[in-house]
Design a protein around this motif. Structure first.
Motif, PDB file in Angstrom:
ATOM      1  N   GLN A  29       0.873  -1.181   0.000  1.00  0.00           N
ATOM      2  CA  GLN A  29       0.000   0.000   0.000  1.00  0.00           C
ATOM      3  C   GLN A  29       0.906   1.226   0.000  1.00  0.00           C
ATOM      4  OE1 GLN A  29      -2.551   0.424   3.414  1.00  0.00           O
ATOM      5  NE2 GLN A  29      -2.860   2.601   3.018  1.00  0.00           N
ATOM      6  N   ALA A  30       1.024   1.867  -1.151  1.00  0.00           N
ATOM      7  CA  ALA A  30       1.927   3.001  -1.324  1.00  0.00           C
ATOM      8  C   ALA A  30       1.164   4.299  -1.113  1.00  0.00           C
ATOM      9  CB  ALA A  30       2.555   2.972  -2.716  1.00  0.00           C
ATOM     10  N   GLY A  31       1.338   4.883   0.071  1.00  0.00           N
ATOM     11  CA  GLY A  31       0.658   6.142   0.377  1.00  0.00           C
ATOM     12  C   GLY A  31      -0.815   5.949   0.655  1.00  0.00           C
ATOM     13  N   PRO A  32      -1.593   7.042   0.583  1.00  0.00           N
ATOM     14  CA  PRO A  32      -1.128   8.406   0.333  1.00  0.00           C
ATOM     15  C   PRO A  32      -0.379   8.993   1.528  1.00  0.00           C
ATOM     16  CG  PRO A  32      -3.472   8.410   0.796  1.00  0.00           C
ATOM     17  CD  PRO A  32      -3.060   6.971   0.751  1.00  0.00           C
ATOM     18  N   CYS A  33       0.593   9.834   1.227  1.00  0.00           N
ATOM     19  CA  CYS A  33       1.387  10.503   2.253  1.00  0.00           C
ATOM     20  C   CYS A  33       1.057  11.996   2.259  1.00  0.00           C
ATOM     21  CB  CYS A  33       2.873  10.306   1.998  1.00  0.00           C
ATOM     22  SG  CYS A  33       3.413   8.587   2.097  1.00  0.00           S
ATOM     23  N   THR A  34       1.317  12.617   3.393  1.00  0.00           N
ATOM     24  CA  THR A  34       1.035  14.042   3.557  1.00  0.00           C
ATOM     25  C   THR A  34       2.340  14.809   3.728  1.00  0.00           C
ATOM     26  OG1 THR A  34      -1.077  13.548   4.634  1.00  0.00           O
ATOM     27  CG2 THR A  34      -0.191  15.751   4.942  1.00  0.00           C
ATOM     28  N   VAL A  35       2.459  15.923   3.037  1.00  0.00           N
ATOM     29  CA  VAL A  35       3.640  16.772   3.159  1.00  0.00           C
ATOM     30  C   VAL A  35       3.566  17.507   4.497  1.00  0.00           C
ATOM     31  CG1 VAL A  35       4.945  18.684   2.167  1.00  0.00           C
ATOM     32  CG2 VAL A  35       3.769  17.067   0.666  1.00  0.00           C
ATOM     33  N   THR A  36       4.495  17.185   5.392  1.00  0.00           N
ATOM     34  CA  THR A  36       4.516  17.817   6.722  1.00  0.00           C
ATOM     35  C   THR A  36       5.540  18.941   6.813  1.00  0.00           C
ATOM     36  OG1 THR A  36       6.051  16.106   7.494  1.00  0.00           O
ATOM     37  CG2 THR A  36       3.705  15.734   7.867  1.00  0.00           C
ATOM     38  N   GLN A  37       6.519  18.952   5.917  1.00  0.00           N
ATOM     39  CA  GLN A  37       7.518  20.023   5.914  1.00  0.00           C
ATOM     40  C   GLN A  37       8.204  20.061   4.562  1.00  0.00           C
ATOM     41  OE1 GLN A  37      10.493  19.699   8.971  1.00  0.00           O
ATOM     42  NE2 GLN A  37      11.282  21.764   8.655  1.00  0.00           N
ATOM     43  N   ILE A  38       8.601  21.256   4.139  1.00  0.00           N
ATOM     44  CA  ILE A  38       9.290  21.442   2.863  1.00  0.00           C
ATOM     45  C   ILE A  38      10.674  22.003   3.147  1.00  0.00           C
ATOM     46  CG2 ILE A  38       9.265  22.617   0.643  1.00  0.00           C
ATOM     47  CD1 ILE A  38       6.233  22.731   0.838  1.00  0.00           C
ATOM     48  N   LYS A  39      11.699  21.277   2.695  1.00  0.00           N
ATOM     49  CA  LYS A  39      13.085  21.724   2.860  1.00  0.00           C
ATOM     50  C   LYS A  39      13.543  22.352   1.548  1.00  0.00           C
ATOM     51  CE  LYS A  39      13.538  19.902   7.013  1.00  0.00           C
ATOM     52  NZ  LYS A  39      14.559  18.896   7.328  1.00  0.00           N
ATOM     53  N   THR A  40      14.122  23.534   1.629  1.00  0.00           N
ATOM     54  CA  THR A  40      14.604  24.232   0.442  1.00  0.00           C
ATOM     55  C   THR A  40      16.103  24.483   0.559  1.00  0.00           C
ATOM     56  OG1 THR A  40      14.098  26.396   1.394  1.00  0.00           O
ATOM     57  CG2 THR A  40      12.376  25.335   0.086  1.00  0.00           C
ATOM     58  N   ARG A  41      16.723  24.681  -0.592  1.00  0.00           N
ATOM     59  CA  ARG A  41      18.161  24.915  -0.612  1.00  0.00           C
ATOM     60  C   ARG A  41      18.521  26.230   0.076  1.00  0.00           C
ATOM     61  NH1 ARG A  41      21.711  22.164  -3.518  1.00  0.00           N
ATOM     62  NH2 ARG A  41      19.997  21.206  -4.676  1.00  0.00           N
ATOM     63  N   ALA A  42      17.635  27.206  -0.004  1.00  0.00           N
ATOM     64  CA  ALA A  42      17.919  28.507   0.607  1.00  0.00           C
ATOM     65  C   ALA A  42      17.906  28.428   2.126  1.00  0.00           C
ATOM     66  CB  ALA A  42      16.895  29.538   0.118  1.00  0.00           C
ATOM     67  N   ASN A  43      16.976  27.670   2.691  1.00  0.00           N
ATOM     68  CA  ASN A  43      16.840  27.614   4.153  1.00  0.00           C
ATOM     69  C   ASN A  43      17.608  26.455   4.783  1.00  0.00           C
ATOM     70  OD1 ASN A  43      15.092  29.818   4.080  1.00  0.00           O
ATOM     71  ND2 ASN A  43      13.283  28.531   3.907  1.00  0.00           N
ATOM     72  N   ASP A  44      17.630  25.302   4.104  1.00  0.00           N
ATOM     73  CA  ASP A  44      18.188  24.096   4.712  1.00  0.00           C
ATOM     74  C   ASP A  44      19.408  23.542   3.989  1.00  0.00           C
ATOM     75  OD1 ASP A  44      15.847  23.546   6.696  1.00  0.00           O
ATOM     76  OD2 ASP A  44      14.868  23.798   4.756  1.00  0.00           O
ATOM     77  N   GLY A  45      19.730  24.091   2.814  1.00  0.00           N
ATOM     78  CA  GLY A  45      20.893  23.613   2.091  1.00  0.00           C
ATOM     79  C   GLY A  45      20.604  22.491   1.113  1.00  0.00           C
TER      80      GLY A  45
END
Length: 209
Positions: A29-45
């Protein structure tokens, strides 16, 4: 599009291919998953999505986790994992990620925790041969001599010995997707997948064949 997703291993079965060949498959059973956080190159590298899978009751969340999940809709999850993504700006917290990234014929890598067998001897853990039971044999399931003589007078590092067997992370690579059923969030994978039934697994597209 995310490079992976979380899922649950439901068990194994078999299906017949179009040419009549019988294929042993693992149902996931693949997912569904929920986006809990978004990591970006500007903030997190780096660019990545933190996905949550398998909902958890609010009363079972710690206060730090509850505050973290409030940013993505307030629903708690048992398992959180990060997966690489090329364009994180296309996603937002609370968005659902489904199995649309997989199609029949794809090669995928599946990571999970193997079945735990506890403390096991060398016969079960490493496949050692048994000793004889007749003619006064007293070494039936024991490893036997393990050390060296006058030099180096110690047990070599990495010697196969009794110990903890299983319950470790393992990745099975280049498994083939045999069937995809989006209406049920199911994918059928040719071959075996690490872990027992109902185990949480990580599914990613294979980068090396």
């Amino acid at each position: 599009m995310s490079e992976g997703i979380l899922g649950k291993k439901l068990g194994m079965t078999g299906i017949f291919a179009s040419n009549g060949q019988y294929l042993p498959v693992t149902v996931i059973q693949a997912g569904p998953c929920t986006v809990t956080q978004i990591k970006t190159r500007a903030n997190d590298g780096y660019d990545a999505l933190q996905l949550g899978f398998k909902e958890k009751k609010q009363q079972r969340l710690t206060k730090p986790l509850k505050g973290h999940f409030d940013k993505s809709g307030g629903t708690g999850f048992y398992r959180l994992r990060e997966f690489s993504v090329k364009e994180p700006e296309q996603f937002e917290p609370g968005q659902q990620v489904t199995m649309e990234m997989f199609s029949v014929g794809d090669k995928i890598n599946i990571a999970g925790k193997t079945k735990g067998h506890g403390f096991s001897g060398v016969t079960r853990r490493h496949g050692f041969a048994l000793g004889r039971k007749t003619h006064g044999g007293r070494c039936y399931r024991i490893p036997g001599s393990i050390g060296n003589s006058a030099w180096p007078s110690k047990v070599a590092k990495g010697k196969k010995m009794p110990g903890q067997y299983g319950n470790v992370r393992q990745t099975t690579r280049n498994l083939e997707v045999v069937d995809v059923r989006p209406d049920q969030n199911l994918i059928l994978v040719k071959g075996a997948v690490p872990g027992p039934k109902n185990a949480i697994v990580e599914i990613c597209k294979a980068k090396k064949s």
